[in-house]
Design a protein around this motif. Structure first.
Motif, mmCIF file in Angstrom:
data_model
loop_
_atom_site.group_PDB
_atom_site.id
_atom_site.type_symbol
_atom_site.label_atom_id
_atom_site.label_comp_id
_atom_site.label_asym_id
_atom_site.label_seq_id
_atom_site.Cartn_x
_atom_site.Cartn_y
_atom_site.Cartn_z
ATOM 1 N N UNK A 1 -9.707 7.113 0.132
ATOM 2 C CA UNK A 1 -8.677 7.937 -0.558
ATOM 3 C C UNK A 1 -8.782 7.952 -2.196
ATOM 4 N N UNK A 2 -9.294 6.575 -2.636
ATOM 5 C CA UNK A 2 -9.493 6.555 -4.237
ATOM 6 C C UNK A 2 -10.629 7.111 -4.852
ATOM 7 N N UNK A 3 -11.712 7.187 -3.765
ATOM 8 C CA UNK A 3 -12.813 7.775 -4.187
ATOM 9 C C UNK A 3 -12.563 9.257 -4.015
ATOM 10 N N UNK B 1 0.923 -1.213 -0.148
ATOM 11 C CA UNK B 1 -0.046 -0.036 0.218
ATOM 12 C C UNK B 1 0.849 1.309 -0.001
ATOM 13 N N UNK B 2 2.025 1.267 0.597
ATOM 14 C CA UNK B 2 2.806 2.406 0.780
ATOM 15 C C UNK B 2 3.667 2.590 -0.560
ATOM 16 N N UNK C 1 -1.870 7.104 4.842
ATOM 17 C CA UNK C 1 -0.632 7.006 5.450
ATOM 18 C C UNK C 1 -0.297 6.705 6.982
ATOM 19 N N UNK C 2 -1.313 7.413 7.726
ATOM 20 C CA UNK C 2 -1.247 7.460 9.033
ATOM 21 C C UNK C 2 -1.627 5.966 9.731
ATOM 22 N N UNK D 1 -0.281 0.526 11.594
ATOM 23 C CA UNK D 1 -0.081 -0.814 11.426
ATOM 24 C C UNK D 1 1.192 -1.492 11.429
ATOM 25 N N UNK D 2 2.203 -0.682 10.863
ATOM 26 C CA UNK D 2 3.543 -1.153 10.692
ATOM 27 C C UNK D 2 4.121 -1.190 12.105
#
Length: 84
Positions: free
Chosen positions: A40-42, A9-10, A61-62, A67-68
């Motif tokens: 985001x894509x919408x 995703x990143x 991104x946050x 999650x990471x």
């Protein structure tokens, strides 16, 4: 959770590979990640106000960063390599 999904995703976001990001959105098991990508894509495709797009991007991104960080503190179930 699969750390590879967050890395992808990143990477896709950084490289503006929206088609691959959409595919990841459908395939990931993490429903929160899927929803953040969808939002985001919408916004990216339909929103005229750049600040809304920026807000959704930073939200995605946050979440990836969060999650990471959680994945770093969890023990690995499958070892990355074997010494035997």
């Amino acid at each position: 959770m699969n750390k590879v999904d967050y890395d992808r995703a990143l990477y896709y976001t950084h490289r503006s590979e929206w088609d691959n990001l959409l595919i990841l959105m459908v395939r990931t098991q993490d429903q929160f990640l899927s929803k953040k990508i969808e939002q985001f894509l919408h916004a990216y495709n339909f929103e005229h106000d750049y600040s809304v797009i920026e807000k959704k991007l930073y939200s995605l991104l946050r979440y990836i960063d969060h999650a990471n960080e959680l994945m770093e503190h969890e023990p690995c179930e499958i070892p990355m390599f074997s010494l035997s």
